[in-house]
Enzyme design. Structure first.
Site, short mmCIF file in Angstrom:
data_model
loop_
_atom_site.label_atom_id
_atom_site.label_comp_id
_atom_site.label_asym_id
_atom_site.label_seq_id
_atom_site.Cartn_x
_atom_site.Cartn_y
_atom_site.Cartn_z
N GLU A 184 0.84 -1.19 0.00
CA GLU A 184 0.00 0.00 0.00
C GLU A 184 0.88 1.25 0.00
O GLU A 184 1.99 1.24 0.55
CB GLU A 184 -0.90 0.04 1.24
CG GLU A 184 -1.90 -1.10 1.32
CD GLU A 184 -2.66 -1.11 2.64
OE1 GLU A 184 -3.60 -1.91 2.76
OE2 GLU A 184 -2.32 -0.31 3.55
N ASP A 216 -9.39 28.90 -26.10
CA ASP A 216 -8.16 29.68 -25.94
C ASP A 216 -8.50 31.15 -26.12
O ASP A 216 -8.93 31.57 -27.20
CB ASP A 216 -7.14 29.23 -26.99
CG ASP A 216 -5.74 29.74 -26.69
OD1 ASP A 216 -5.55 30.37 -25.63
OD2 ASP A 216 -4.84 29.51 -27.52
N LYS A 261 2.04 4.59 1.48
CA LYS A 261 2.04 5.18 2.82
C LYS A 261 1.91 6.69 2.68
O LYS A 261 2.74 7.33 2.02
CB LYS A 261 3.31 4.83 3.58
CG LYS A 261 3.25 5.26 5.04
CD LYS A 261 4.51 4.89 5.80
CE LYS A 261 4.33 5.17 7.29
NZ LYS A 261 3.86 6.54 7.57
N ARG A 288 3.88 -2.60 17.41
CA ARG A 288 4.72 -2.85 16.23
C ARG A 288 4.75 -4.33 15.92
O ARG A 288 4.84 -5.17 16.81
CB ARG A 288 6.13 -2.31 16.46
CG ARG A 288 6.15 -0.81 16.67
CD ARG A 288 7.47 -0.17 16.30
NE ARG A 288 7.38 1.28 16.44
CZ ARG A 288 6.93 2.09 15.51
NH1 ARG A 288 6.53 1.59 14.35
NH2 ARG A 288 6.89 3.39 15.71
#
Length: 601
Positions: free
Chosen positions: A23, A433, A25, A197
């Site tokens: 994934e 434009d 982060k 963790r």
């Protein structure tokens, strides 16, 4: 909140194997959403409530509570972010918001730089903690999004996003690299949700490596101060760092500092001699984001540690490109070098990518700077490196950051793209434009753009505006895939242009010959055709101002007097403050009311 988050361990590399998924982060606040029928809480990893600071996110959950009342309470795990692109987030803007207490300021920031909760896991479902493996929880999260009729993706217009799990390591690495994202997380598909963790989740940071000179040491808190030389050859402090060195290296550095430095109270001032590399995730206001010492640089002279080198290193120029003549001034009056151009292109690529992908590219190269001869290039040179996928017709495309950096090294300043994708005969946008007669006629472009905006509002169409990077403006109508042919868009642009001219014939014209325009603004509808091109959003221009074709918010037009004030050197500060005005264009094209547009044909 009864749950604490599961935390990844830091790793140098992503693990391999079919049992791992990956994934993106995001650089934000790790956050749990506790979602009950009558209450929504945003709780940080440290247990702090973020609910009051991010009302636009909380309101979104409240608005969907009735729809999901049979499935509540829920607990979602994810990242609270302020997005720059779909894969890059702005930690500093998020942090500033989190410290606000004034409701009016919070509301203003929520409108200008809205926050998103990006969900990557679900911890509780119908009030029960989920004990299933990661892959099953991810499917449960998918079910939640389907119940809410939300895409399994991240969109700027929706405060709740779904973080995709990617199976191919090379794909996640390319995505993170291209977007200068914070990093990647690898997750074992069999991993249970366990607090603290855990080796079953591994994070790899997308470090920027910068080199600085040790010029000070704060003895009490053990911080080393680093500096570089500014453009006046004076030492400029660039931040502090204390982590990363092993005990022996740290003791060696402290000894050298005390031997060579001059002590002033608790602080040692050190003469410029020791150079070191630092890993960080960014640099803002003389503060590093997560700085870590990595190595002594005995091979680097302090004289080489300059503000220019710092800017170059923070931009993370792709290693696949061999850079040459970086000191050459492409904009001589501004002393703006090729290195600065490449750094700009590298940083802006995440914003440009959508508008470059799968489009044949025309560049204008200025090998000796903007004051010398330039030339158009439509085909990829034979000497182009292997980072390009070469095709039989020789067309050139940009699909990765390294390719744009290579063009920058070739002194390609301007990037022009067609209105259709490769292998398609259908335009993906309509562009008007608006070309004033001269530099003093920009107010005419503003008037014309505002008239177009009124017309498109009546059509309930989604319209966007940007500067050309020159003296005019360009108005975009994004189109769903294969919704209108060029024949249809040609009729539409002609009708709209003529409507504009009929409204104020003294100010606007569709006359192609300049001598017949008589100081009126030219509404160019003929340019929108197969084979024609338009300057890409955020492309630099080859003019003395080093201006950029810059997306605008409609409300900015009234106060904008000079379209060239947006340049290579200030565009990123603008993006940080305001975000990208074109960020929702891809989403809005799917909602464009094509039948309303067809009524004008």
């Amino acid at each position: 909140m009864k749950y604490k988050t599961m935390q990844p361990v830091l790793a140098a590399e992503l693990p391999n194997g079919k049992n791992w998924v990956y994934e993106v982060k995001y650089d934000g606040f790790r956050c749990l959403v506790k979602w009950e029928n009558d209450n929504v809480e945003l709780i940080s990893r440290n247990g702090k409530s973020l609910t009051k600071q991010f009302p636009e996110v909380v309101e979104f959950f409240h608005d969907h509570s009735e729809l999901l009342e049979d499935y509540l309470p829920l607990v979602l795990d994810g990242e609270l972010t302020v997005l720059n692109t779909l894969y890059q987030s702005d930690f500093y803007t998020l942090q500033t918001r989190s410290r606000m207490s004034n409701k009016a300021r919070i509301q203003q920031q929520g409108e200008q730089r809205p926050a998103h909760f990006l969900a990557f896991d679900i911890v509780e479902w119908k009030g029960k903690k989920l004990t299933s493996p990661y892959i099953s929880r991810k499917k449960q999260l998918e079910q939640l999004f389907r119940l809410m009729d939300l895409p399994l993706a991240i969109q700027f217009s929706i405060p709740l996003g779904f973080v995709e799990a990617i199976k191919r390591k090379s794909e996640i690495q390319q995505r993170v690299s291209d977007h200068l994202a914070e990093g990647m997380v690898a997750k074992l598909t069999s991993a249970l949700y366990e607090e603290g963790r855990n080796e079953k989740w591994k994070k790899v940071k997308n470090w920027r490596t910068v080199t600085g000179i040790v010029t000070g040491y704060h003895q009490q808190n053990a911080y080393f101060e680093l500096s570089v030389y500014d453009n006046n050859d004076s030492l400029l402090p660039i931040g502090k760092c204390k982590h990363g060195l092993n005990q022996n290296d740290k003791e060696t550095l402290i000894k050298a500092v005390k031997e060579k430095g001059i002590k002033r109270g608790d602080y040692y001032q050190v003469p410029p001699a020791i150079c070191m590399d630092i890993h960080c995730l960014g640099f803002h206001g003389n503060e590093w984001r997560e700085p870590v010492f990595t190595d002594f640089r005995l091979d680097v002279s302090p004289d080489d540690c300059t503000i220019s080198q710092l800017d170059w290193q923070l931009g993370m120029p792709p290693d696949e490109v061999s850079y040459t003549n970086l000191d050459k001034h492409l904009y001589p009056e501004l002393e703006l070098s090729k290195a600065e151009l490449i750094s700009y292109l590298r940083r802006i690529y995440p914003y440009m990518k959508t508008f470059l992908d799968d489009r044949k590219l025309t560049v204008i190269r200025y090998p000796d700077g903007i004051n010398k001869e330039a030339f158009f290039q439509k085909n990829l040179p034979a000497y182009a490196p292997e980072i390009f996928v070469k095709n039989e017709e020789g067309s050139q495309f940009i699909s990765h950051a390294a390719q744009l950096a290579w063009f920058g090294n070739q002194a390609a300043i301007e990037y022009h793209v067609p209105f259709q994708k490769q292998n398609s005969d259908y335009p993906v946008e309509i562009v008007f434009d608006l070309d004033p007669p001269d530099e003093n006629g920009f107010h005419l472009a503003v008037q014309a753009a505002k008239h177009l905006y009124t017309i498109f509002q009546e059509l309930q169409a989604y319209a966007f505006v940007k500067t050309s990077g020159g003296k005019g403006l360009q108005v975009y109508l994004p189109l769903p895939d294969k919704s209108l042919s060029y024949e249809q868009t040609s009729r539409f642009t002609e009708v709209i242009a003529n409507t504009l001219v009929d409204y104020q014939p003294d100010l606007f014209t569709t006359e192609r010959l300049k001598k017949n325009r008589k100081e009126r603004l030219y509404v160019d509808h003929v340019q929108h055709a197969p084979g024609k091109t338009i300057i890409a959003p955020y492309s630099p221009r080859g003019n003395a101002a080093a201006s950029v074709s810059t997306p605008l918010y409609w409300e900015e037009l009234d106060s904008l007097e000079d379209p060239k004030i947006f340049t290579i050197r200030n565009t990123f500060q603008r993006l940080r403050e305001k975000g990208c005005p074109f960020r929702t264009m891809e989403e809005m094209k799917k909602l464009q009311p094509i039948e309303n547009i067809k009524r004008w044909l």
